[in-house]
Design an enzyme around this catalytic site. Structure first.
Site, PDB file in Angstrom:
ATOM      1  N   HIS A 189       0.907  -1.271   0.113  1.00  0.00           N
ATOM      2  CA  HIS A 189      -0.039   0.060   0.124  1.00  0.00           C
ATOM      3  C   HIS A 189       0.909   1.328   0.256  1.00  0.00           C
ATOM      4  CE1 HIS A 189       0.409  -0.092   4.746  1.00  0.00           C
ATOM      5  NE2 HIS A 189       0.332   1.211   4.326  1.00  0.00           N
ATOM      6  N   ASP A 229      -0.161  -7.654   0.859  1.00  0.00           N
ATOM      7  CA  ASP A 229       0.507  -6.162   1.545  1.00  0.00           C
ATOM      8  C   ASP A 229       1.896  -6.269   1.528  1.00  0.00           C
ATOM      9  OD1 ASP A 229       0.367  -3.232   1.627  1.00  0.00           O
ATOM     10  OD2 ASP A 229      -0.311  -3.532   3.770  1.00  0.00           O
ATOM     11  N   SER A 300       4.524   1.814   8.191  1.00  0.00           N
ATOM     12  CA  SER A 300       4.164   0.872   7.359  1.00  0.00           C
ATOM     13  C   SER A 300       5.411   0.464   6.620  1.00  0.00           C
ATOM     14  CB  SER A 300       2.984   1.135   6.298  1.00  0.00           C
ATOM     15  OG  SER A 300       1.869   1.496   6.748  1.00  0.00           O
TER      16      SER A 300
END
Length: 541
Positions: A189, A229, A300
């Site tokens: 992402h 992801d 992230s």
């Protein structure tokens, strides 16, 4: 990253969506039936089809030949695959070569010219973190070394116009080196705009090192996996240190871990905490780790390390409005699919078009129980039926759904596997699995191939039988599976149910069904209600 809205879906919002932005699909007019190999005409047509398949889909042809059971056709298909192994090796396409070799081995057939060791050595020699060529001097020996092995991911998307003013559109994430050639890992992402065909704007990818935060180093995407992801990147630099990949199988609740990343743009931030859970179902292909170490936007893709400085997971999400609810992707998943990320670009996962759960005898896990098989799918054609329990795949023991998912992460479509299963009568047999590409919305695929009586088993956990010859959408519930939507909403055997409308909301990833029902547990009161289920979940495989 915040968690997707589908994880906690407000009922009021659900009802609004149901009434506005959904799409209706039609049920199929018929469903596929099992092949009848006692029909001579069918067998002739099947042999013709197998030979046609062999030209472009040699593994699928071998699978169908195995199901047919004619030795001469099997050997004909095996010879073609053996020849294709040689072609792939000449072209240095080691990934395809090992796939074909494994398919032969699953069918208990051997290559005439090559050994597994020869192909495996060629296949694995270049894969980042798995090639075994890392210099020991590159291994981190302190937290500071781990910091130097972690980078800031910087995605420049140009200018964003808002309320008549222009703003820099920058996506900031984290990543970490896993190979001295400059390969590094982050979340999909974070770099989505670099690979998303629907994104039409400007997008450039860079990394920033901790000891030189002012220099933007160009990077490129090597491979990515939207479902898990994960993404593999490469920058043309030699990193000071390279992170070691640990084994998240050894993690237990309460173990101490630390997250490294760039939260809110603050490079080189270390936060610590413990493992809160090792089994959270937030991804369609497996369980993730819950941690209480502080995670914010920008973390992230950063590493989650243990006290031995080994990477145990990849940070990917946090509940921004709730303290201490953060999540990471187990490093076992990364290790399993690194070959795919390295060789394929976009990772396409396989499936066998089935639905099920872990078979439990009390607290003991004894395999993967198949509770539904989609008509016309790979499992259906291979002879799998409801009640079968998969206990091993190509020699790997399977005690749970999670075991099966982990094994499948290293596989790709157009691969043949051998499977040992136990049927509902206790008989043990070997079946052959052919892996098809996994659809992004398994629920939509099932709805297109099956009637309500079958598809409502995976959707809501209810087995139904028609209750009216006048109304084809009127049913009687024959069984309710425990732990499913039907169970939680107090449906029980012999309850009446009429399907009124069914809608697919692809934007939010949900199926909505309006039903009229009378439930015994609710005093047989007439009620119209809406049932909902995500278009994908970990139970579809």
């Amino acid at each position: 990253m915040r968690l997707p809205g589908s994880t906690f879906f407000p009922l009021i919002f659900t009802l609004c969506l149901f009434c506005s932005s959904c799409t209706t699909l039609r049920q199929p007019k018929s469903v596929e039936k099992p092949l009848d190999y006692t029909n001579e005409e069918l067998v002739k047509n099947e042999i013709k089809r197998i030979r046609q398949m062999g030209e472009s889909e040699p593994v699928r042809a071998l699978w169908r030949a195995l199901l047919l059971g004619q030795d001469d056709i099997i050997q004909e298909c095996a010879l073609r695959i053996d020849q294709q192994i040689g072609v792939a090796l000449e072209q240095k396409d080691y990934f395809t070569a090992i796939k074909y070799f494994r398919s032969l081995a699953s069918a208990h057939l051997k290559s005439s010219s090559y050994t597994e060791a020869e192909i495996r050595n060629l296949y694995a020699k270049d894969i980042p973190a798995l090639s075994g060529t890392l210099e020991k001097s590159k291994n981190p020996k302190s937290i500071n070394d781990c910091m130097d092995a972690t980078v800031t991911i910087w995605v420049d998307r140009g200018i964003r116009v808002q309320n008549g003013a222009g703003y820099a559109d920058i996506i900031i994430g984290s990543g970490f080196f896993i190979d001295e050639r400059g390969y590094l890992v982050t979340n999909h992402h974070v770099i989505d705009s670099m690979v998303n065909p629907k994104y039409e704007g400007y997008s450039r990818l860079y990394i920033k090192l901790l000891d030189d935060p002012d220099t933007k180093i160009p990077a490129k995407v090597i491979g990515y996996d939207e479902a898990l992801d994960l993404a593999l990147l490469k920058a043309e630099i030699t990193p000071k240190f390279v992170m070691r990949l640990g084994s998240s199988r050894d993690l237990q609740i309460g173990d101490k871990v630390s997250a490294i990343g760039t939260p809110l743009g603050l490079e080189g931030t270390l936060t610590s905490g413990i493992i809160s859970s090792t089994d959270r179902k937030l991804l369609p292909l497996g369980s993730v780790i819950q941690i209480d170490a502080a995670v914010n936007s920008g973390n992230s893709g950063g590493p989650l390390i243990d006290s031995s400085l080994n990477v145990q997971a990849v940070v990917f999400a946090g509940m921004l409005r709730f303290q201490g609810l953060n999540f990471a992707i187990p490093v076992e998943y990364l290790k399993q699919e690194l070959p795919l990320l390295y060789a394929q670009g976009e990772v396409i996962h396989p499936w066998i078009a089935a639905y099920g759960r872990t078979k439990r005898n009390g607290r003991t896990k004894s395999g993967l129980e198949i509770q539904y098989v989609m008509p016309g799918g790979s499992a259906f054609i291979s002879g799998f039926r409801e009640g079968d329990v998969i206990v091993s795949v190509s020699g790997t023991s399977i005690s749970s759904l999670e075991d099966f998912q982990l094994f499948m992460l290293a596989q790709e479509p157009e691969t043949l596997l051998s499977c040992r299963c136990v049927d509902s009568s206790g008989n043990v047999s070997e079946r052959f699995l052919y892996l098809e590409p996994r659809p992004k919305e398994p629920v939509t695929e099932i709805y297109r191939h099956d009637f309500f009586t079958g598809s409502f088993i995976p959707f809501f956990g209810m087995k139904m039988v028609p209750s009216s010859t006048m109304n084809k959408n009127s049913f009687t519930i024959d069984e309710v599976l425990s732990g499913t939507v039907a169970d939680e909403m107090n449906f029980s055997k012999n309850d009446q149910l009429t399907v009124r409308d069914i809608y697919f909301d692809e934007e939010n990833g949900y199926l909505f069904v309006s039903v009229y029902t009378k439930r015994r547990k609710k005093g047989f009161l007439d009620i119209t209600m809406i049932l909902s289920t995500p278009l994908d979940s970990a139970n579809y495989f």
